[in-house]
Scaffold this motif. Structure first.
Motif, PDB file in Angstrom:
ATOM      1  N   GLU A 135      27.182  26.405  76.731  1.00 38.22           N
ATOM      2  CA  GLU A 135      26.591  24.858  77.470  1.00 38.22           C
ATOM      3  C   GLU A 135      27.227  24.809  78.553  1.00 38.22           C
ATOM      4  OE1 GLU A 135      25.450  21.864  75.557  1.00 38.22           O
ATOM      5  OE2 GLU A 135      24.276  23.244  74.876  1.00 38.22           O
ATOM      6  N   ALA A 136      28.163  25.324  79.199  1.00 40.58           N
ATOM      7  CA  ALA A 136      28.774  25.202  80.418  1.00 40.58           C
ATOM      8  C   ALA A 136      27.813  25.950  81.202  1.00 40.58           C
ATOM      9  CB  ALA A 136      30.983  25.425  80.997  1.00 40.58           C
ATOM     10  N   ILE A 137      26.701  26.721  81.353  1.00 33.97           N
ATOM     11  CA  ILE A 137      26.783  27.223  82.091  1.00 33.97           C
ATOM     12  C   ILE A 137      25.090  26.341  83.495  1.00 33.97           C
ATOM     13  CG2 ILE A 137      24.792  29.101  82.432  1.00 33.97           C
ATOM     14  CD1 ILE A 137      26.072  30.981  80.337  1.00 33.97           C
ATOM     15  N   SER A 141      27.425  24.733  89.380  1.00 36.00           N
ATOM     16  CA  SER A 141      26.871  24.695  91.100  1.00 36.00           C
ATOM     17  C   SER A 141      25.662  26.305  91.159  1.00 36.00           C
ATOM     18  CB  SER A 141      28.261  24.735  91.769  1.00 36.00           C
ATOM     19  OG  SER A 141      28.823  25.477  92.049  1.00 36.00           O
ATOM     20  N   PRO A 142      25.148  26.223  92.418  1.00 34.57           N
ATOM     21  CA  PRO A 142      25.297  27.628  93.180  1.00 34.57           C
ATOM     22  C   PRO A 142      26.488  28.543  93.362  1.00 34.57           C
ATOM     23  CG  PRO A 142      24.364  26.215  93.981  1.00 34.57           C
ATOM     24  CD  PRO A 142      24.726  25.221  92.962  1.00 34.57           C
ATOM     25  N   GLN A 143      27.579  27.790  94.272  1.00 38.05           N
ATOM     26  CA  GLN A 143      28.853  28.552  93.812  1.00 38.05           C
ATOM     27  C   GLN A 143      29.339  28.773  92.985  1.00 38.05           C
ATOM     28  OE1 GLN A 143      29.896  29.310  97.506  1.00 38.05           O
ATOM     29  NE2 GLN A 143      31.115  30.702  96.037  1.00 38.05           N
ATOM     30  N   VAL A 146      27.911  31.967  91.777  1.00 36.48           N
ATOM     31  CA  VAL A 146      28.112  32.905  92.502  1.00 36.48           C
ATOM     32  C   VAL A 146      29.718  33.958  92.307  1.00 36.48           C
ATOM     33  CG1 VAL A 146      29.109  34.185  95.347  1.00 36.48           C
ATOM     34  CG2 VAL A 146      26.660  32.751  94.393  1.00 36.48           C
ATOM     35  N   ASP A 147      30.555  33.037  92.419  1.00 38.00           N
ATOM     36  CA  ASP A 147      31.980  33.372  91.533  1.00 38.00           C
ATOM     37  C   ASP A 147      32.395  34.077  90.268  1.00 38.00           C
ATOM     38  OD1 ASP A 147      32.503  32.232  94.407  1.00 38.00           O
ATOM     39  OD2 ASP A 147      32.989  30.288  93.576  1.00 38.00           O
ATOM     40  N   SER A 148      31.160  33.672  89.292  1.00 41.34           N
ATOM     41  CA  SER A 148      30.842  34.179  88.051  1.00 41.34           C
ATOM     42  C   SER A 148      30.323  35.641  87.388  1.00 41.34           C
ATOM     43  CB  SER A 148      30.801  33.113  86.638  1.00 41.34           C
ATOM     44  OG  SER A 148      29.640  32.359  87.115  1.00 41.34           O
ATOM     45  N   GLU A 149      29.815  36.256  88.645  1.00 47.69           N
ATOM     46  CA  GLU A 149      28.667  37.171  89.354  1.00 47.69           C
ATOM     47  C   GLU A 149      29.743  38.303  88.177  1.00 47.69           C
ATOM     48  OE1 GLU A 149      25.574  39.736  91.125  1.00 47.69           O
ATOM     49  OE2 GLU A 149      26.777  38.251  92.598  1.00 47.69           O
ATOM     50  N   ILE A 159      23.393  35.821  84.583  1.00 48.47           N
ATOM     51  CA  ILE A 159      22.800  34.004  84.011  1.00 48.47           C
ATOM     52  C   ILE A 159      22.432  33.422  84.602  1.00 48.47           C
ATOM     53  CG2 ILE A 159      25.522  33.761  82.566  1.00 48.47           C
ATOM     54  CD1 ILE A 159      26.434  32.548  85.086  1.00 48.47           C
ATOM     55  N   SER A 160      21.747  32.165  84.384  1.00 49.27           N
ATOM     56  CA  SER A 160      20.735  31.198  85.291  1.00 49.27           C
ATOM     57  C   SER A 160      21.146  29.981  85.152  1.00 49.27           C
ATOM     58  CB  SER A 160      19.116  32.010  85.468  1.00 49.27           C
ATOM     59  OG  SER A 160      18.696  31.735  84.339  1.00 49.27           O
ATOM     60  N   LYS A 161      19.517  28.880  86.160  1.00 50.34           N
ATOM     61  CA  LYS A 161      20.321  27.634  85.399  1.00 50.34           C
ATOM     62  C   LYS A 161      19.964  27.917  83.967  1.00 50.34           C
ATOM     63  CE  LYS A 161      21.266  23.834  87.519  1.00 50.34           C
ATOM     64  NZ  LYS A 161      23.432  23.713  88.202  1.00 50.34           N
TER      65      LYS A 161
END
Length: 704
Positions: A135-137, A141-143, A146-149, A159-161
């Protein structure tokens, strides 16, 4: 969310304390006693103010379909932002859906609206922590993306929006597909969904999967419908670790997986997918793993596993619903799977599974990353669930590695299932060069019978392919060019009635077996009446592995070829002025093809068209109005009393299309022609004396 309340009951999870495992592994019903206690329970809350739940397959279109399809374009929104792309791409379902539309399969099915899985449903399999992570995905935010990639890459995820929405729709779509079948609204369904689900474990998402679509759907079915015993067959090239883990101690769900394993080195890796991983506690024996030791497995290997392991265990388990975790990454051409299963192979496996659970079958898409392979495979499976027959397969033998694996699995599973015989699975020396197939022996016997009893001769065929596939299967009486009346009979092979030494092993007691030739009395009648006879058996010889044709024709094309060849070169060239066409079983389809393709000459010389259909579908001619009118006046169709055409829903005008319909009080196809023969004799005699006579002769007949 409002969409969560649209199509399903409002639910709340109420865990039930686990009971200790029964001391007996299996009860008389096929389930261990007390097995339903392993199913997490949830119940509908009384909420008078809420709208009534809608049926899972609303809107139902078309209204007369019994097959359902699930698809939603929003599932394609989940996509990788990487410039290199990703194998689990939106095009996977887009290509499949476009192909289903192009082949008009969507017009034959009811469209089942996808909806998002509810939290209460997901928690039947997954932890609340996993739910919260997915659910949190959608709120990242955009950052944060990037940080979770790196974290998600370690889990073989991107993942994506739109990931949350797509994952919830994918899971909810499979739930709706299963409920539609479990509630009796539809007979079979195909959920064209993504992302896949079978790697998602109760506590963790992984391997392109976020929610375990099939596992959640199975739990929902068990709680909202009377269905409790479910078979999940997973033919994805990867082991469905998440699905097995969800039911590892649960005897109400039988999980069978056929996958690449390679000593636990193939994804998802580890010993959990090995052949000795058979479940635990009360679920011991209810997980069946068939782990291929190498790449390159094909149709022969998968069919061998089905015949020796999958189907015997499935029939002993006797499921009330079958769900296929249908990954097509073992398909020929898929670079991730590196196996060789063809669309025909998937069709045959689907066909076999469709005979279980009263035909209640759900197909849920999992993996498959070659767009051509996944599309062709999905089309082949859809054709089967729409009622088609699987395509012919060449003669084949499982390779040594597959035979060895199946034998080892049989050794392990025979501890839990009486129907599995390790002895029947022992790898055997190749004796194909010394062997004769039973169908070929029986065809030769029939050829000898027709020759010795009725002086019938073998008809020579022109063309190497027709000769190889149908030699010794076309016979005629020696007076074929002399008689005024010719009977052209088109049929398939008779039945071999056998006594089995064991219903579990299917070993044949040859001394108590015999051939049933449904045509013996009919041939005798033709000879007695003084007609000539041209008899063609359309059951083809199998192609050997050394077949000389680089691109052999499909069996349907060959059957059309031989029927039209015989019409053009024998029927039309003989002196007969009166032709009687007789079709039996599957042969009726090719009789109708002949009428369509040779309409002018057929209407000129054919005085009677007789079809003894059995349980096969029936159709009128496709061509012009004058042909259809001619057919109605010259057609006799014998149908068993339980044929689908006698359904109360069949319209009167649809019955009239077929001319003289005769309802026979006999359900066995092999006996149908014997029961129908008196009526056939009356019809033919009347037709030879005039159409009105035929109609009058048949009007008061009812065969019992």
């Amino acid at each position: 969310m409002d969409e969560d309340r649209m199509n399903v009951d409002t639910l709340v999870v109420q865990p039930v304390p686990q009971h200790p495992p029964s001391s007996s592994l299996q009860s008389d019903s096929g389930l261990p006693s007390g097995s339903t206690s392993h199913i997490p329970m949830y119940h509908a809350l009384e909420a008078p103010a809420s709208p009534a739940p809608r049926a899972s397959s609303v809107p139902l279109h078309p209204s007369d379909a019994t097959i359902g399809l699930v698809y939603d374009t929003k599932m394609a929104l989940h996509c990788s932002m990487s410039p290199e792309g990703h194998p689990e791409a939106p095009e996977r379902i887009v290509r499949i859906w476009k192909a289903l539309v192009a082949h008009h399969y969507t017009a034959k099915a009811k469209m089942i609206p996808a909806r998002q899985v509810l939290k209460q449903e997901a928690l039947l399999v997954h932890s609340e922590d996993l739910w919260d992570k997915v659910e949190a995905i959608q709120h990242m935010s955009p950052q944060e993306f990037v940080d979770s990639e790196r974290y998600y890459e370690q889990l073989s995820l991107y993942i994506s929006k739109a990931t949350t929405l797509s994952a919830r729709l994918s899971c909810g779509g499979v739930i709706e597909a299963c409920l539609a079948v479990a509630r009796g609204e539809l007979k079979k369904t195909f959920a064209v969904v993504r992302p896949p689900g079978h790697h998602a474990e109760p506590e963790e998402h992984m391997g392109f999967c976020f929610f375990n679509n099939v596992a959640v759907a199975a739990r929902v079915v068990q709680q909202l419908t009377p269905i409790k015993k479910i078979l999940i067959l997973d033919w994805d090239v990867h082991h469905g670790n998440g699905t097995q883990r969800a039911f590892n101690d649960d005897p109400s769900v039988l999980y069978i997986s056929i996958h690449r394993y390679e000593r636990g080195e193939f994804y998802p890796c580890g010993p959990f997918g090995g052949l000795q991983s058979c479940g635990e506690g009360a679920g011991l024996g209810y997980s069946v793993n068939i782990p291929w030791p190498e790449k390159g497995m094909g149709d022969a290997d998968y069919i061998h596993a089905f015949q020796k392991i999958v189907m015997p265990i499935a029939m002993e388990f006797a499921p009330e619903l079958v769900i296929i975790s249908a990954g097509f990454d073992a398909a020929e051409g898929d670079d991730l799977g590196e196996c060789l299963v063809t669309p025909a192979g998937y069709a045959h496996m689907t066909y076999m599974l469709g005979g279980l659970a009263g035909g209640r079958l759900v197909v849920a898409l999992e993996g498959g990353y070659n767009l051509d392979s996944i599309t062709k495979s999905a089309l082949a499976v859809t054709e089967i669930i729409l009622g088609g027959a699987p395509a012919e397969m060449r003669s084949m033998v499982a390779n040594e590695a597959a035979a060895e694996t199946v034998w080892l699995v049989a050794m392990e599973q025979s501890k839990y299932w009486k129907s599995v015989s390790p002895k029947a699975c022992e790898p055997q020396e190749d004796a194909s060069s010394l062997a004769f197939s039973v169908p070929e022996i029986l065809k030769l016997h029939r050829q000898y019978y027709l020759y010795s009893k009725h002086d019938m001769m073998q008809v020579p065929l022109v063309g190497a392919e027709l000769e190889q596939r149908f030699s010794a299967q076309v016979m005629c009486t020696p007076d074929i060019f002399q008689k005024d009346t010719l009977v052209f009979m088109i049929h398939e092979f008779g039945n071999l009635r056998v006594e089995l030494a064991s219903s579990a092993s299917c070993d044949v007691q040859l001394e108590r077996s015999y051939l049933i030739d449904f045509s013996k009395e009919l041939v005798h009648w033709v000879k007695t009446e003084g007609y000539s006879l041209l008899d063609v058996n359309l059951f083809p010889k199998p192609l050997g592995t050394d077949q000389p044709f680089p691109r052999p024709k499909s069996i349907n094309e060959l059957r059309k070829d031989i029927v039209t060849y015989l019409w053009d070169n024998y029927v039309q060239l003989c002196n007969a002025t009166t032709i009687i066409l007789i079709g039996h079983g599957p042969g009726c389809q090719y009789l109708m093809d002949l009428i369509d393709m040779r309409a002018t000459s057929v209407m000129k010389s054919v005085k009677a068209v007789v079809q003894v259909v059995g349980h096969w579908p029936i159709r009128p001619p496709k061509n012009a109005l004058d042909l259809r009118e001619w057919y109605r006046g010259n057609s006799f169709v014998a149908l068993p009393s339980n044929h689908q055409l006698w359904s109360p829903d069949t319209r009167a005008k649809d019955l009239k299309k077929h001319g003289n319909l005769q309802r026979i009080d006999e359900e066995q196809s092999v006996k149908l022609i014997i029961k129908a023969l008196p009526a056939i004799k009356v019809f033919v005699k009347a037709q030879l004396s005039g159409v009105n006579g035929a109609q009058n002769a048949m009007s008061n007949m009812h065969v019992t």
